[in-house]
Design a protein around this motif. Sequence first.
Motif, short mmCIF file in Angstrom:
data_model
loop_
_atom_site.label_atom_id
_atom_site.label_comp_id
_atom_site.label_asym_id
_atom_site.label_seq_id
_atom_site.Cartn_x
_atom_site.Cartn_y
_atom_site.Cartn_z
N VAL A 48 15.67 2.21 6.98
CA VAL A 48 16.66 3.29 7.16
C VAL A 48 16.96 3.93 5.81
CG1 VAL A 48 19.06 3.79 7.79
CG2 VAL A 48 17.69 2.27 9.23
N ILE A 49 17.21 3.09 4.82
CA ILE A 49 17.56 3.61 3.48
C ILE A 49 16.38 4.39 2.90
CG2 ILE A 49 18.12 2.91 1.10
CD1 ILE A 49 19.64 0.51 2.38
N ASP A 50 15.18 3.83 3.01
CA ASP A 50 14.00 4.54 2.49
C ASP A 50 13.83 5.89 3.17
OD1 ASP A 50 13.49 2.55 0.75
OD2 ASP A 50 11.83 1.64 1.88
N PHE A 51 14.05 5.91 4.47
CA PHE A 51 13.88 7.15 5.23
C PHE A 51 14.88 8.21 4.74
CE2 PHE A 51 15.13 9.72 8.99
CZ PHE A 51 13.92 10.36 9.22
N ILE A 52 16.14 7.80 4.60
CA ILE A 52 17.15 8.78 4.17
C ILE A 52 16.87 9.24 2.74
CG2 ILE A 52 19.62 9.07 3.64
CD1 ILE A 52 20.24 7.36 6.05
N ASP A 53 16.49 8.30 1.87
CA ASP A 53 16.17 8.69 0.50
C ASP A 53 14.97 9.65 0.48
OD1 ASP A 53 18.20 7.51 -0.87
OD2 ASP A 53 17.07 5.73 -1.50
N GLY A 54 13.98 9.38 1.35
CA GLY A 54 12.80 10.25 1.42
C GLY A 54 13.19 11.68 1.81
N ILE A 55 14.05 11.80 2.81
CA ILE A 55 14.50 13.13 3.26
C ILE A 55 15.26 13.83 2.14
CG2 ILE A 55 16.08 14.31 4.85
CD1 ILE A 55 14.22 13.18 6.70
N LYS A 56 16.12 13.05 1.46
CA LYS A 56 16.92 13.67 0.40
C LYS A 56 16.01 14.16 -0.73
CE LYS A 56 21.17 12.07 -0.37
NZ LYS A 56 22.20 11.10 -0.78
N LYS A 57 14.97 13.39 -0.99
CA LYS A 57 14.04 13.79 -2.06
C LYS A 57 13.36 15.12 -1.70
CE LYS A 57 10.48 11.86 -4.99
NZ LYS A 57 9.43 10.88 -5.09
N ILE A 58 12.88 15.20 -0.45
CA ILE A 58 12.22 16.44 0.00
C ILE A 58 13.17 17.63 -0.17
CG2 ILE A 58 11.33 17.65 2.07
CD1 ILE A 58 10.44 14.84 3.08
N ARG A 59 14.46 17.39 0.05
CA ARG A 59 15.44 18.50 -0.03
C ARG A 59 15.97 18.68 -1.45
NH1 ARG A 59 17.74 17.29 5.83
NH2 ARG A 59 15.71 17.52 6.74
N GLY A 60 15.40 17.95 -2.39
CA GLY A 60 15.82 18.12 -3.78
C GLY A 60 17.18 17.50 -4.07
N LEU A 61 17.59 16.52 -3.24
CA LEU A 61 18.89 15.87 -3.47
C LEU A 61 18.71 14.54 -4.17
CD1 LEU A 61 20.19 16.52 0.15
CD2 LEU A 61 21.04 17.65 -1.92
N GLU A 62 19.76 14.09 -4.81
CA GLU A 62 19.74 12.78 -5.47
C GLU A 62 19.56 11.69 -4.42
OE1 GLU A 62 20.22 11.90 -8.80
OE2 GLU A 62 19.83 14.04 -9.09
N PRO A 63 18.88 10.58 -4.76
CA PRO A 63 18.82 9.47 -3.79
C PRO A 63 20.22 8.89 -3.58
CG PRO A 63 17.87 8.81 -5.89
CD PRO A 63 18.18 10.28 -6.01
N MET A 64 20.28 8.02 -2.57
CA MET A 64 21.56 7.41 -2.23
C MET A 64 22.21 6.73 -3.42
SD MET A 64 21.90 5.04 1.07
CE MET A 64 21.04 6.18 2.11
N VAL A 65 23.51 6.93 -3.59
CA VAL A 65 24.22 6.27 -4.68
C VAL A 65 24.27 4.78 -4.35
CG1 VAL A 65 26.41 6.18 -5.93
CG2 VAL A 65 25.66 8.33 -4.88
N ARG A 66 23.86 3.93 -5.31
CA ARG A 66 23.80 2.50 -5.02
C ARG A 66 25.14 1.82 -5.29
NH1 ARG A 66 19.52 2.88 -1.87
NH2 ARG A 66 17.78 3.74 -2.99
N LEU A 67 25.28 0.65 -4.72
CA LEU A 67 26.53 -0.11 -4.80
C LEU A 67 27.21 -0.10 -6.16
CD1 LEU A 67 25.84 -3.41 -2.87
CD2 LEU A 67 27.71 -1.80 -2.51
N ALA A 68 26.45 -0.47 -7.18
CA ALA A 68 27.06 -0.70 -8.48
C ALA A 68 27.70 0.55 -9.05
CB ALA A 68 26.01 -1.22 -9.44
N SER A 69 27.17 1.71 -8.69
CA SER A 69 27.70 2.92 -9.32
C SER A 69 28.87 3.53 -8.55
CB SER A 69 26.59 3.95 -9.50
OG SER A 69 25.97 4.17 -8.26
N LEU A 70 29.22 2.95 -7.43
CA LEU A 70 30.36 3.54 -6.68
C LEU A 70 31.69 3.01 -7.19
CD1 LEU A 70 29.66 3.89 -2.89
CD2 LEU A 70 30.13 5.66 -4.56
#
Length: 356
Positions: free
Chosen positions: A334-356
């Motif tokens: 699920v995470i890979d899929f969402i990150d893949g879509i965001k990449k195609i749209r030129g968006l940053e990948p999902m913000v990971r736990l540590a940086s929130l």
Amino acid sequence: MLWQLAFRQTVHHYSTDVCWTPMVLAKEFNRNQFARDSDLTISTTGPELPTIAQFGSNSPLELSRASSLAAPFVNGIDLNCGCPQSWACAETLGAALMEKRELVRDMVVATRQRLREDGWAVGKEEDMHNPDGKGRSVSVKIRVHHDLRKTVDFITTVLGDEQNRNIDWLTIHPRTRYTQSSVPINLEALELLTNMFGDKLPVLVSGDVFTLSTLPYTSHLLATQPTFTSSDSKLETNKAPTSENQRPYLPKLAGLMSARALLANPALFAGYERCPWEAVDIFMNNVARAPLPLKLGIHHLTEMCGAGFGPDRSALLSKGERIRLTEFDNWIDVIDFIDGIKKIRGLEPMVRLASL
Ligand SMILES: Cc1cc2nc3c(=O)[nH]c(=O)nc-3n(C[C@H](O)[C@H](O)[C@H](O)COP(=O)(O)O)c2cc1C
């Protein structure tokens, strides 16, 4: 409301003050440890967000026992008198209780009494900021009747003595048990009931809160102001009616509850017109800390990435992409899929736990 902890944390991040649990059957909750663990997900690592446990019950004893068990983990107890599903009504639960006003009164009276005996502070406004954190509320969520006189009688009975009322607040879903959710809420009923009871107790509305800018009424609640849990607000003043604005003005409304639209856009109460990608990231990070069953988590994601309920119908994911999402059987994909879509749209990948 399928609102387990990770989703409640997400809406809280976006200025929602209070969340309700899904309706929990009091009788099951009293008898079954598994029901308690699965229906009431609470935080064990930090302060719990303001949460109301909502019960389905038709018995003063069952409701007061269930409330006693839940009270250490929640801020209040709510009785569901609105669920229209046939199985619930057949058991005299949910909306069937709208025909049993004395029973509802007896249930809330018994519950308040039980919580008091257990040492909780049930003095309503007086105990709202109880210094020991002991304040607990008892409230009811209702639908309306075709004949509004019955609704007035119902509220009057359940409320009891106005100087020492039986409930802290009331949530009104201004549809009858038989009204489809596609039919707009009954504004006349809402106006009449809030005007009649709004000075006696806080009255919240549930129904058709799709975005804050498209409410079918206007309210002082939308003026820029601090909320219970946030000190700033992006909201603009929602003006009282003018000649070109025929929406009723509801001066005595105390709060807004959203279900369908908040599921699709957890940032609704922060003034967002549709779900931002950031809310998806925050939800996923919350799931990592407060896990959800995969299917339920994916259901939340498909809601959040769909067209939503506001005027802006653009969706984060296309229909095909949302279908693809439902086919995954683990979170990594699920995470890979969402990150893949965001990449195609030129968006940053999902913000990971540590940086929130
Ligand atoms: C998926 C879903 C689950 C719901 N579960 C509950 C519930 O457990 N208890 C309750 O009082 N209402 C429940 N409702 C009804 C909502 O609280 C609300 O009254 C109704 O959907 C109208 O509000 P809306 O226009 O914001 O959706 C649920 C609604 C939806 C869509």
